[in-house]
Design a protein around this motif. Structure first.
Motif, mmCIF file in Angstrom:
data_model
loop_
_atom_site.group_PDB
_atom_site.id
_atom_site.type_symbol
_atom_site.label_atom_id
_atom_site.label_comp_id
_atom_site.label_asym_id
_atom_site.label_seq_id
_atom_site.Cartn_x
_atom_site.Cartn_y
_atom_site.Cartn_z
ATOM 1 N N ALA A 157 7.214 -0.129 3.126
ATOM 2 C CA ALA A 157 8.602 -0.579 3.141
ATOM 3 C C ALA A 157 9.427 0.434 3.935
ATOM 4 C CB ALA A 157 9.118 -0.704 1.708
ATOM 5 N N PRO A 158 10.646 0.080 4.360
ATOM 6 C CA PRO A 158 11.460 1.040 5.117
ATOM 7 C C PRO A 158 11.631 2.361 4.361
ATOM 8 C CG PRO A 158 12.454 -1.131 5.182
ATOM 9 C CD PRO A 158 11.316 -1.216 4.211
ATOM 10 N N GLY A 159 11.251 3.458 5.044
ATOM 11 C CA GLY A 159 11.411 4.779 4.458
ATOM 12 C C GLY A 159 10.368 5.147 3.424
ATOM 13 N N VAL A 160 9.318 4.349 3.255
ATOM 14 C CA VAL A 160 8.275 4.652 2.266
ATOM 15 C C VAL A 160 6.972 4.922 3.011
ATOM 16 C CG1 VAL A 160 6.963 3.820 0.281
ATOM 17 C CG2 VAL A 160 9.387 3.253 0.499
ATOM 18 N N PHE A 161 6.406 6.110 2.780
ATOM 19 C CA PHE A 161 5.179 6.538 3.440
ATOM 20 C C PHE A 161 4.143 6.836 2.354
ATOM 21 C CE2 PHE A 161 8.792 7.452 6.070
ATOM 22 C CZ PHE A 161 8.394 7.019 7.327
ATOM 23 N N VAL A 162 2.991 6.168 2.439
ATOM 24 C CA VAL A 162 1.987 6.224 1.385
ATOM 25 C C VAL A 162 0.717 6.853 1.936
ATOM 26 C CG1 VAL A 162 0.604 4.822 -0.204
ATOM 27 C CG2 VAL A 162 2.964 4.172 0.302
ATOM 28 N N ASP A 163 0.163 7.804 1.189
ATOM 29 C CA ASP A 163 -1.082 8.472 1.540
ATOM 30 C C ASP A 163 -2.174 7.425 1.793
ATOM 31 O OD1 ASP A 163 -3.757 9.796 0.938
ATOM 32 O OD2 ASP A 163 -2.418 11.529 0.804
ATOM 33 N N ALA A 164 -3.008 7.675 2.789
ATOM 34 C CA ALA A 164 -4.061 6.723 3.160
ATOM 35 C C ALA A 164 -5.080 6.518 2.044
ATOM 36 C CB ALA A 164 -4.761 7.201 4.428
ATOM 37 N N ARG A 165 -5.144 7.423 1.069
ATOM 38 C CA ARG A 165 -6.085 7.260 -0.053
ATOM 39 C C ARG A 165 -5.600 6.225 -1.067
ATOM 40 N NH1 ARG A 165 -6.400 13.435 -1.693
ATOM 41 N NH2 ARG A 165 -4.296 13.312 -0.833
ATOM 42 N N ILE A 166 -4.349 5.819 -0.948
ATOM 43 C CA ILE A 166 -3.773 4.806 -1.842
ATOM 44 C C ILE A 166 -3.801 3.462 -1.122
ATOM 45 C CG2 ILE A 166 -1.678 4.070 -3.049
ATOM 46 C CD1 ILE A 166 -0.905 7.035 -3.281
ATOM 47 N N THR A 167 -4.253 2.429 -1.832
ATOM 48 C CA THR A 167 -4.294 1.091 -1.247
ATOM 49 C C THR A 167 -2.934 0.424 -1.412
ATOM 50 O OG1 THR A 167 -6.624 0.909 -1.829
ATOM 51 C CG2 THR A 167 -5.474 -1.143 -1.311
ATOM 52 N N VAL A 168 -2.406 -0.094 -0.313
ATOM 53 C CA VAL A 168 -1.109 -0.776 -0.329
ATOM 54 C C VAL A 168 -1.356 -2.273 -0.445
ATOM 55 C CG1 VAL A 168 1.033 -1.220 0.923
ATOM 56 C CG2 VAL A 168 -0.071 1.028 1.078
ATOM 57 N N GLY A 169 -0.739 -2.891 -1.437
ATOM 58 C CA GLY A 169 -0.866 -4.328 -1.643
ATOM 59 C C GLY A 169 0.385 -5.053 -1.200
ATOM 60 N N GLN A 170 0.809 -5.990 -2.001
ATOM 61 C CA GLN A 170 1.968 -6.826 -1.677
ATOM 62 C C GLN A 170 3.251 -6.001 -1.643
ATOM 63 O OE1 GLN A 170 2.304 -10.162 -4.296
ATOM 64 N NE2 GLN A 170 4.266 -10.807 -3.477
ATOM 65 N N ILE A 171 4.136 -6.378 -0.727
ATOM 66 C CA ILE A 171 5.471 -5.765 -0.630
ATOM 67 C C ILE A 171 6.475 -6.902 -0.682
ATOM 68 C CG2 ILE A 171 7.017 -4.365 0.771
ATOM 69 C CD1 ILE A 171 4.454 -3.292 2.188
ATOM 70 N N ALA A 172 7.305 -6.919 -1.709
ATOM 71 C CA ALA A 172 8.290 -7.991 -1.855
ATOM 72 C C ALA A 172 9.531 -7.471 -2.565
ATOM 73 C CB ALA A 172 7.692 -9.161 -2.648
ATOM 74 N N ASP A 173 10.701 -7.854 -2.051
ATOM 75 C CA ASP A 173 11.984 -7.465 -2.652
ATOM 76 C C ASP A 173 12.104 -5.962 -2.867
ATOM 77 O OD1 ASP A 173 12.775 -10.135 -2.756
ATOM 78 O OD2 ASP A 173 11.799 -10.429 -4.690
ATOM 79 N N GLY A 174 11.579 -5.186 -1.926
ATOM 80 C CA GLY A 174 11.680 -3.736 -2.001
ATOM 81 C C GLY A 174 10.654 -3.078 -2.905
ATOM 82 N N VAL A 175 9.807 -3.873 -3.571
ATOM 83 C CA VAL A 175 8.785 -3.324 -4.459
ATOM 84 C C VAL A 175 7.460 -3.282 -3.702
ATOM 85 C CG1 VAL A 175 7.509 -3.620 -6.612
ATOM 86 C CG2 VAL A 175 9.935 -4.189 -6.514
ATOM 87 N N VAL A 176 6.818 -2.118 -3.734
ATOM 88 C CA VAL A 176 5.518 -1.936 -3.092
ATOM 89 C C VAL A 176 4.466 -1.814 -4.186
ATOM 90 C CG1 VAL A 176 4.164 -0.499 -1.522
ATOM 91 C CG2 VAL A 176 6.633 -0.680 -1.202
ATOM 92 N N GLU A 177 3.455 -2.667 -4.124
ATOM 93 C CA GLU A 177 2.359 -2.599 -5.095
ATOM 94 C C GLU A 177 1.267 -1.698 -4.532
ATOM 95 O OE1 GLU A 177 1.097 -6.368 -6.574
ATOM 96 O OE2 GLU A 177 3.154 -6.982 -7.043
#
Length: 196
Positions: free
Chosen positions: A168-188
């Protein structure tokens, strides 16, 4: 593998209406929340605590002492350490800074960072490096980090993407974490399995 719902929100998008902000956070059903532009003036601690309570969460750290970044979480998250940093070289009642928390969900450790950057490209790159140092100090085992940033210019954003995934804008997640659905500002997110 433990799942995690993250919300990164700016209090100013709700015109600093704490009731509206609490409703938005509560509706997101997030496990962890980073609030940029959090209460940082008079009675900021009690206002932050009330915001967390109305949202069904607890305060992890931040507020005025963390550059106006407030970290909240639900009771299913364990907090082992927090640190607030105000970046040097800035004056005024709301200097930029960061709040860093070493957390765990079901035994899987991770670091959550809320940061507000300011200044020119060189200043922001120095601020990003300072955040990285504090993240390393938060947990020597260097678990994966989730970094929520406000005000990052293009150079700082490039630095933040090194080893991380921009979600999401301004959110950076370590590559070891799996990124799922992104909706309404919520990142799973799905955290890696805890190592024994």
């Amino acid at each position: 593998m433990p799942s995690l719902r993250l919300l990164s929100v700016n209090a100013r998008t709700e015109s600093l209406d704490h009731e509206a902000l609490a409703r938005r956070i509560s509706a997101a059903s997030a496990d962890v929340v980073c609030v940029h532009g959090a209460p940082s003036l008079l009675r900021w601690r009690s206002i932050s605590a009330a915001l967390a309570r109305r949202s069904g969460l607890v305060v992890v750290g931040g507020g005025r002492t963390g550059g106006g970044n407030l970290l909240l979480c639900d009771l299913g998250i364990d907090s082992t350490a927090t640190r607030d940093v105000v970046f040097a070289g800035h004056r005024g009642p709301r200097p930029p800074g960061a709040t860093v928390a070493a957390l765990a969900r079901l035994g899987s450790p991770f670091v959550l960072v809320g940061a507000r950057l300011s200044g020119d490209g060189a200043a922001q790159r120095a601020q990003v490096e300072q955040v990285r140092r504090v993240v390393r100090e938060a947990d020597p085992a260097e678990p994966p980090a989730v970094v929520c940033v406000e005000g990052a210019g293009p150079g700082a954003a490039v630095d933040l993407q090194d080893g991380q995934t921009a979600t999401a804008p301004g959110v950076f997640v370590d590559a070891r974490i799996t990124v799922g659905q992104i909706a309404d500002g919520v990142v799973e997110l799905t955290l890696p399995e805890p190592s024994d």
